[in-house]
Write an enzyme that holds these catalytic residues in place. Structure first.
Site, PDB file in Angstrom:
ATOM      1  N   GLU A  94       4.296 -10.382  -6.978  1.00 19.00           N
ATOM      2  CA  GLU A  94       3.174 -10.459  -7.927  1.00 19.00           C
ATOM      3  C   GLU A  94       3.465  -9.807  -9.266  1.00 19.00           C
ATOM      4  O   GLU A  94       2.737 -10.018 -10.231  1.00 19.00           O
ATOM      5  CB  GLU A  94       1.921  -9.825  -7.294  1.00 19.00           C
ATOM      6  CG  GLU A  94       1.959  -8.315  -7.102  1.00 19.00           C
ATOM      7  CD  GLU A  94       2.636  -7.861  -5.801  1.00 19.00           C
ATOM      8  OE1 GLU A  94       3.491  -8.599  -5.285  1.00 19.00           O
ATOM      9  OE2 GLU A  94       2.329  -6.749  -5.336  1.00 19.00           O
ATOM     10  N   GLY A 122     -24.938  -7.441 -26.191  1.00 15.66           N
ATOM     11  CA  GLY A 122     -24.152  -7.968 -27.297  1.00 15.66           C
ATOM     12  C   GLY A 122     -22.680  -8.060 -26.914  1.00 15.66           C
ATOM     13  O   GLY A 122     -21.900  -8.678 -27.616  1.00 15.66           O
ATOM     14  N   GLY A 123     -22.323  -7.440 -25.801  1.00 13.46           N
ATOM     15  CA  GLY A 123     -20.938  -7.520 -25.328  1.00 13.46           C
ATOM     16  C   GLY A 123     -20.695  -8.839 -24.601  1.00 13.46           C
ATOM     17  O   GLY A 123     -21.626  -9.597 -24.333  1.00 13.46           O
ATOM     18  N   VAL A 124     -19.414  -9.084 -24.288  1.00 16.76           N
ATOM     19  CA  VAL A 124     -19.035 -10.359 -23.674  1.00 16.76           C
ATOM     20  C   VAL A 124     -19.678 -10.529 -22.295  1.00 16.76           C
ATOM     21  O   VAL A 124     -20.228 -11.584 -21.981  1.00 16.76           O
ATOM     22  CB  VAL A 124     -17.492 -10.448 -23.512  1.00 16.76           C
ATOM     23  CG1 VAL A 124     -17.093 -11.775 -22.920  1.00 16.76           C
ATOM     24  CG2 VAL A 124     -16.814 -10.229 -24.838  1.00 16.76           C
ATOM     25  N   ASP A 125     -19.635  -9.481 -21.477  1.00 17.64           N
ATOM     26  CA  ASP A 125     -20.046  -9.625 -20.080  1.00 17.64           C
ATOM     27  C   ASP A 125     -21.526  -9.981 -19.945  1.00 17.64           C
ATOM     28  O   ASP A 125     -21.882 -10.936 -19.255  1.00 17.64           O
ATOM     29  CB  ASP A 125     -19.753  -8.350 -19.279  1.00 17.64           C
ATOM     30  CG  ASP A 125     -18.323  -7.895 -19.468  1.00 17.64           C
ATOM     31  OD1 ASP A 125     -17.506  -8.717 -19.901  1.00 17.64           O
ATOM     32  OD2 ASP A 125     -18.025  -6.714 -19.194  1.00 17.64           O
ATOM     33  N   SER A 126     -22.391  -9.207 -20.606  1.00 21.96           N
ATOM     34  CA  SER A 126     -23.817  -9.507 -20.451  1.00 21.96           C
ATOM     35  C   SER A 126     -24.155 -10.836 -21.123  1.00 21.96           C
ATOM     36  O   SER A 126     -25.033 -11.568 -20.662  1.00 21.96           O
ATOM     37  CB  SER A 126     -24.692  -8.367 -20.973  1.00 21.96           C
ATOM     38  OG  SER A 126     -24.534  -8.187 -22.358  1.00 21.96           O
ATOM     39  N   LYS A 162     -11.840  -9.963 -16.589  1.00 17.85           N
ATOM     40  CA  LYS A 162     -12.316 -10.062 -17.970  1.00 17.85           C
ATOM     41  C   LYS A 162     -11.875 -11.347 -18.679  1.00 17.85           C
ATOM     42  O   LYS A 162     -12.680 -12.021 -19.307  1.00 17.85           O
ATOM     43  CB  LYS A 162     -11.807  -8.842 -18.744  1.00 17.85           C
ATOM     44  CG  LYS A 162     -12.379  -8.709 -20.126  1.00 17.85           C
ATOM     45  CD  LYS A 162     -13.715  -8.041 -20.084  1.00 17.85           C
ATOM     46  CE  LYS A 162     -14.283  -7.784 -21.443  1.00 17.85           C
ATOM     47  NZ  LYS A 162     -15.511  -6.980 -21.351  1.00 17.85           N
ATOM     48  N   HIS A 170       7.988  -7.221  -4.374  1.00 19.49           N
ATOM     49  CA  HIS A 170       6.660  -7.564  -4.898  1.00 19.49           C
ATOM     50  C   HIS A 170       6.705  -8.842  -5.743  1.00 19.49           C
ATOM     51  O   HIS A 170       7.095  -8.796  -6.901  1.00 19.49           O
ATOM     52  CB  HIS A 170       6.110  -6.400  -5.724  1.00 19.49           C
ATOM     53  CG  HIS A 170       5.725  -5.243  -4.865  1.00 19.49           C
ATOM     54  ND1 HIS A 170       4.474  -5.124  -4.304  1.00 19.49           N
ATOM     55  CD2 HIS A 170       6.431  -4.178  -4.428  1.00 19.49           C
ATOM     56  CE1 HIS A 170       4.421  -4.035  -3.566  1.00 19.49           C
ATOM     57  NE2 HIS A 170       5.595  -3.439  -3.625  1.00 19.49           N
ATOM     58  N   GLY A 195       0.836  -1.199   0.000  1.00 14.16           N
ATOM     59  CA  GLY A 195       0.000   0.000   0.000  1.00 14.16           C
ATOM     60  C   GLY A 195       0.861   1.235   0.000  1.00 14.16           C
ATOM     61  O   GLY A 195       2.058   1.164   0.305  1.00 14.16           O
ATOM     62  N   CYS A 214       5.286  -6.038   1.411  1.00 13.30           N
ATOM     63  CA  CYS A 214       5.619  -4.621   1.572  1.00 13.30           C
ATOM     64  C   CYS A 214       4.848  -4.006   2.749  1.00 13.30           C
ATOM     65  O   CYS A 214       5.041  -4.427   3.877  1.00 13.30           O
ATOM     66  CB  CYS A 214       5.369  -3.901   0.240  1.00 13.30           C
ATOM     67  SG  CYS A 214       6.224  -2.333   0.119  1.00 13.30           S
ATOM     68  N   TYR A 215       3.938  -3.085   2.501  1.00 10.38           N
ATOM     69  CA  TYR A 215       3.196  -2.498   3.618  1.00 10.38           C
ATOM     70  C   TYR A 215       2.514  -3.578   4.462  1.00 10.38           C
ATOM     71  O   TYR A 215       2.439  -3.467   5.688  1.00 10.38           O
ATOM     72  CB  TYR A 215       2.142  -1.496   3.099  1.00 10.38           C
ATOM     73  CG  TYR A 215       1.273  -0.911   4.190  1.00 10.38           C
ATOM     74  CD1 TYR A 215       1.650   0.242   4.873  1.00 10.38           C
ATOM     75  CD2 TYR A 215       0.075  -1.533   4.566  1.00 10.38           C
ATOM     76  CE1 TYR A 215       0.867   0.769   5.886  1.00 10.38           C
ATOM     77  CE2 TYR A 215      -0.716  -1.031   5.578  1.00 10.38           C
ATOM     78  CZ  TYR A 215      -0.323   0.131   6.246  1.00 10.38           C
ATOM     79  OH  TYR A 215      -1.094   0.631   7.244  1.00 10.38           O
TER      80      TYR A 215
END
Ligand code: XMP
Length: 512
Positions: free
Chosen positions: A170, A223-227, A368, A168, A51, A78-79
């Site tokens: 990650e 029409g998008g991926v998520d919906s 995503k 870090h 952080g 770290c933090y």
């Protein structure tokens, strides 16, 4: 499952990604999460993120120190490590100089976190404070690695399975970071690498059934991926209790509504209502040129149309949305408050409250790319899964100036040609987005023997990882030539095509 406590690091989503890439499920929670809530989650391990704060600042975020009494393995980064050492009675000191960038990690103890790691490999540092190991460390804790500038670059309290790293693990700049995280997950926490999209889908289906029971659910399909993925998942769980509403606002790409019908109604046999609302949107947008006004009008008209249609379905209790994880955790990370609004994205967040509906968000813990993988798992058409993003206000923000049916038609034709050639050239998936923009100006040309005075179309193609920054794509001249020729020859009303060579920042991806 692993719990990640978010102390506000810009990398906290990356930690979650790394854990999930190792097939272990994890969630991110704010430091204010209660011990009771943690116990309920029953994590197999806890990661305390980094952080931007210093542990001694009054306003620095703190978690309940009772977390160290839970008997669950802990990794402080770290933090997160400073917080742990401070809570256990050690000293954290402000470093004389900030250490930022690569450092060589000299490993002193290869048991536990550093098992199987090569010595002197590089790790990524980004900190001001560090652990004071010269005076005393809390009993039971010892230094396990150091760098040239930081004596306590890593510490361990083996008896309690608590570990801390100053660097870090990650980030990609720490090549052995994955090994460090895997050692924590598998050796220290005893997790199984069993999380997959298949198991996620099974659990999500059970959860949706449990929440919805025999209630009715509506979902706005864009029409998008998520919906689309949310719709498929919910359909799998409750079948025809789900009704999707597809609002055709007239601002979609060529034949989009037709394709959606073929895919969702005919192929997937889902319960969908198609609402033709082009006229309504165009009349609301008449004469509007300001991009923000366009967005607001489109957002409001969408809500009106959607609500009217939804009210025709009797007894609806739930509204489903394809909200993703970054949408819900973004606010946690920004201790500094919300950032400036550059473009107000079309937002239907107020809808559930207005319609007094309960919300179902089955993708809210996914990133995503995980949603794309889930889509494949559920049998969604490859073309749909790998779609480039398309903005909510659609072609309205790609027609600079006034939006009319005629101008919309010109842009749709030009955009369809462009996408066809981008696909044929094998570029569609390599690009973040590629689209045509209709400019509010005319230029002189010559076609046959006649002088023309027609529209200019701009081509935009960008590469990006996350849309926060983007670079214009170096498309081959040959491909650009084909696109330009075809648009000018095939789209009536266009006599000039230009290529946009600006990056973001300072430009944005969309023109409005
Ligand atoms: P900009 O133009 O801000 O776009 O660089 C970044 C990404 O967001 C998309 N975008 C939108 N998406 N509603 C949306 O749902 C909007 O109003 C909107 N404006 C931009 C854009 O296509 C790009 O992927």
């Amino acid at each position: 499952m692993i719990l990640i406590i978010d102390f506000g690091s810009q990398y906290n989503q990356l930690i979650a990604r790394r854990v999930r890439e190792s097939k272990v499920y994890c969630r991110i929670a704010p430091p204010t999460i209660s011990i009771e809530a943690i116990k309920e989650i029953r994590p197999e391990g806890v990661i305390l993120s980094g952080g931007p704060s210093s542990i001694y600042e009054k306003t620095s975020p703190k978690a309940d120190p009772a977390i160290f009494e839970l008997g669950v393995p802990i990794l402080g980064i770290c933090y997160g490590m400073h917080f742990m050492i401070d809570a256990l009675g050690g000293t954290v000191k402000g470093a004389g100089k900030r250490e930022y960038g690569f450092a060589e990690l000299h490993i002193k103890d290869r048991e536990g976190l550093f098992k199987g790691l090569e010595d002197n490999a590089s790790c990524w540092m980004s900190h001001g404070d560090s652990i004071d190991s010269t005076e005393h460390l809390p009993p039971g804790i010892h230094v396990t690695a150091s760098t040239d500038n930081t004596e306590a670059a890593a510490v361990a309290f083996k008896e309690k399975k608590m570990y801390g790293v100053q660097f870090h693990p990650e980030v990609e700049h720490t090549p052995q970071g994955k090994a460090v995280i895997d050692n924590f997950l598998f050796d220290i926490c005893g997790c199984e690498p069993s999380w997959s999209m298949k198991s996620f889908a099974e659990e999500a289906v059970a959860e949706i059934r449990d929440t919805v029971k025999d209630g009715k659910v509506i979902l706005g399909l864009s029409g998008g991926v998520d919906s689309s993925v949310a719709a498929l998942l919910i359909h799998k769980a409750i079948g025809d209790q789900l009704t999707c509403i597809f609002v055709d606002n007239g601002l979609l790409r060529l034949d989009e509504a037709k394709k959606m019908k073929a895919n969702f109604k005919s192929r997937l046999n889902m319960n969908i209502r198609f609402v033709k609302a082009e006229k309504r949107f165009l009349s609301a947008l008449k004469g509007v040129v300001d991009p923000e006004k366009k967005r607001k009008i489109i957002g409001k008209t969408f809500i009106d149309v959607f609500e009217e249609e939804a009210r025709r379905i009797k007894g609806v209790e739930f509204l489903a949305q394809g909200t993703l994880y970054p949408d819900i955790i973004e606010s946690v990370s920004t201790f500094g408050g919300p950032s400036v609004v550059i473009k107000s994205h079309h937002n239907v967040g107020g809808l559930p409250r207005r319609m007094k509906l309960k919300v179902v968000e089955p993708l809210k813990y996914l990133f995503k790319d995980e949603v794309r993988r889930l889509g494949v798992e559920l049998g969604l058409h490859e073309d749909l899964v790998q779609r480039q993003p398309f903005p909510g206000p659609g072609l309205a923000v790609r027609i600079i100036g006034d939006i009319t049916a005629r101008r919309l038609n010109v842009l749709k034709q030009a955009d369809a040609v462009l996408l066809e050639e981008i696909r044929a050239g094998g570029y569609y998936r390599k690009l973040w987005q590629s689209f045509a923009v209709l400019l509010p100006l005319k230029s002189v040309g010559i076609m046959g023997d006649k002088r023309t005075y027609e529209n200019v179309v701009a081509i935009r193609a960008v590469t990006s990882r996350d849309a926060m920054t983007a670079d214009w794509a170096r498309l081959p001249h040959k491909l650009l030539g084909i696109i330009s020729n075809r648009i000018i020859n095939e789209v009536k009303g266009v006599n000039r095509v230009v290529y946009d060579i600006s990056s973001k920042p300072p430009s944005t991806i969309e023109w409005e």
